[in-house]
Design a protein around this motif. Structure first.
Motif, PDB file in Angstrom:
ATOM      1  N   ILE A   6       0.841  -1.194   0.000  1.00  0.00           N
ATOM      2  CA  ILE A   6       0.000   0.000   0.000  1.00  0.00           C
ATOM      3  C   ILE A   6       0.879   1.249   0.000  1.00  0.00           C
ATOM      4  CG2 ILE A   6      -1.747   1.316   1.278  1.00  0.00           C
ATOM      5  CD1 ILE A   6      -2.877  -1.314   0.304  1.00  0.00           C
ATOM      6  N   CYS A  11      -3.453   6.300   0.841  1.00  0.00           N
ATOM      7  CA  CYS A  11      -4.604   5.612   1.430  1.00  0.00           C
ATOM      8  C   CYS A  11      -5.431   6.598   2.256  1.00  0.00           C
ATOM      9  CB  CYS A  11      -4.112   4.464   2.312  1.00  0.00           C
ATOM     10  SG  CYS A  11      -5.443   3.640   3.231  1.00  0.00           S
ATOM     11  N   ILE A  12      -6.747   6.599   2.022  1.00  0.00           N
ATOM     12  CA  ILE A  12      -7.640   7.485   2.770  1.00  0.00           C
ATOM     13  C   ILE A  12      -8.499   6.684   3.758  1.00  0.00           C
ATOM     14  CG2 ILE A  12      -7.714   9.319   1.038  1.00  0.00           C
ATOM     15  CD1 ILE A  12     -10.479   8.070   0.161  1.00  0.00           C
ATOM     16  N   ALA A  13      -8.078   5.473   4.046  1.00  0.00           N
ATOM     17  CA  ALA A  13      -8.751   4.632   5.036  1.00  0.00           C
ATOM     18  C   ALA A  13     -10.201   4.344   4.669  1.00  0.00           C
ATOM     19  CB  ALA A  13      -8.663   5.264   6.437  1.00  0.00           C
ATOM     20  N   GLY A  15     -11.324   1.525   3.518  1.00  0.00           N
ATOM     21  CA  GLY A  15     -11.637   0.199   4.022  1.00  0.00           C
ATOM     22  C   GLY A  15     -11.978  -0.854   2.982  1.00  0.00           C
ATOM     23  N   LEU A  16     -12.081  -0.465   1.741  1.00  0.00           N
ATOM     24  CA  LEU A  16     -12.518  -1.420   0.718  1.00  0.00           C
ATOM     25  C   LEU A  16     -11.567  -2.598   0.541  1.00  0.00           C
ATOM     26  CD1 LEU A  16     -13.985   0.586  -2.293  1.00  0.00           C
ATOM     27  CD2 LEU A  16     -15.106  -1.192  -0.936  1.00  0.00           C
ATOM     28  N   CYS A  17     -10.290  -2.337   0.556  1.00  0.00           N
ATOM     29  CA  CYS A  17      -9.351  -3.428   0.273  1.00  0.00           C
ATOM     30  C   CYS A  17      -9.447  -4.528   1.330  1.00  0.00           C
ATOM     31  CB  CYS A  17      -7.922  -2.924   0.133  1.00  0.00           C
ATOM     32  SG  CYS A  17      -7.285  -2.049   1.562  1.00  0.00           S
ATOM     33  N   TYR A  27      -5.730  -3.063   8.540  1.00  0.00           N
ATOM     34  CA  TYR A  27      -5.581  -1.634   8.835  1.00  0.00           C
ATOM     35  C   TYR A  27      -4.803  -1.418  10.115  1.00  0.00           C
ATOM     36  CZ  TYR A  27     -10.315  -1.905   6.886  1.00  0.00           C
ATOM     37  OH  TYR A  27     -11.420  -2.202   6.184  1.00  0.00           O
ATOM     38  N   GLY A  31      -6.741   3.288  10.553  1.00  0.00           N
ATOM     39  CA  GLY A  31      -7.509   2.834   9.398  1.00  0.00           C
ATOM     40  C   GLY A  31      -6.720   2.819   8.102  1.00  0.00           C
ATOM     41  N   ALA A  33      -4.297   1.237   5.494  1.00  0.00           N
ATOM     42  CA  ALA A  33      -4.065  -0.171   5.147  1.00  0.00           C
ATOM     43  C   ALA A  33      -2.587  -0.506   5.015  1.00  0.00           C
ATOM     44  CB  ALA A  33      -4.791  -0.487   3.845  1.00  0.00           C
ATOM     45  N   ALA A  65      -4.133   3.619  -4.221  1.00  0.00           N
ATOM     46  CA  ALA A  65      -3.064   3.417  -3.228  1.00  0.00           C
ATOM     47  C   ALA A  65      -2.505   2.002  -3.241  1.00  0.00           C
ATOM     48  CB  ALA A  65      -3.591   3.745  -1.833  1.00  0.00           C
ATOM     49  N   ILE A  66      -3.222   1.082  -3.858  1.00  0.00           N
ATOM     50  CA  ILE A  66      -2.742  -0.297  -3.902  1.00  0.00           C
ATOM     51  C   ILE A  66      -1.736  -0.437  -5.039  1.00  0.00           C
ATOM     52  CG2 ILE A  66      -3.393  -2.700  -4.277  1.00  0.00           C
ATOM     53  CD1 ILE A  66      -6.082  -2.078  -2.998  1.00  0.00           C
TER      54      ILE A  66
HETATM   55 FE1  F3S Z   1      -6.856   2.639   1.593  1.00  0.00          FE
HETATM   56 FE2  F3S Z   1      -7.495   2.115  -0.865  1.00  0.00          FE
HETATM   57 FE3  F3S Z   1      -7.580   0.229   0.930  1.00  0.00          FE
HETATM   58  S1  F3S Z   1      -7.967   3.967   0.243  1.00  0.00           S
HETATM   59  S2  F3S Z   1      -8.100   1.276   2.835  1.00  0.00           S
HETATM   60  S3  F3S Z   1      -5.772   1.302   0.224  1.00  0.00           S
HETATM   61  S4  F3S Z   1      -9.001   0.487  -0.770  1.00  0.00           S
END
Ligand code: F3S
Length: 74
Positions: A6, A11-13, A15-17, A27, A31, A33, A65-66
């Motif tokens: 990540i 990452c904006i936390a 939670g989808l991943c 997380y 929050g 990841a 972010a992934i």
């Molecule tokens: Fe963050 Fe993207 Fe996962 S915003 S929580 S890396 S889906």
């Protein structure tokens, strides 16, 4: 072979991943990841059964972010 980590700055936390690929992502207390198996170093190859959840999560992250690579991150 896929490797993933990540970009924690992006990452904006959301939670989808973790929802889509709980075996791969976790997380921290804020929050944000990270990859579970290699503590976000991106050096642990994904298991074959993780490939589909990984691809779904990769496509779903709203901020991109992934990260993914065919070789280990250094
Ligand atoms: Fe963050 Fe993207 Fe996962 S915003 S929580 S890396 S889906």
């Amino acid at each position: 072979m896929y490797y993933t980590k990540i970009d924690r700055e992006r990452c904006i936390a959301c939670g989808l991943c973790q929802l889509i690929a709980p075996d791969i992502y976790e997380y921290d207390e804020n929050g944000i990841a990270y990859t579970k198996k290699d503590n976000n170093t991106g050096t642990y190859p994904l298991a074959k059964e993780d490939t589909l959840p990984f691809k779904k999560a990769y496509r779903s992250c709203p901020t991109g972010a992934i990260m993914r690579s065919d070789t280990p991150f250094s």
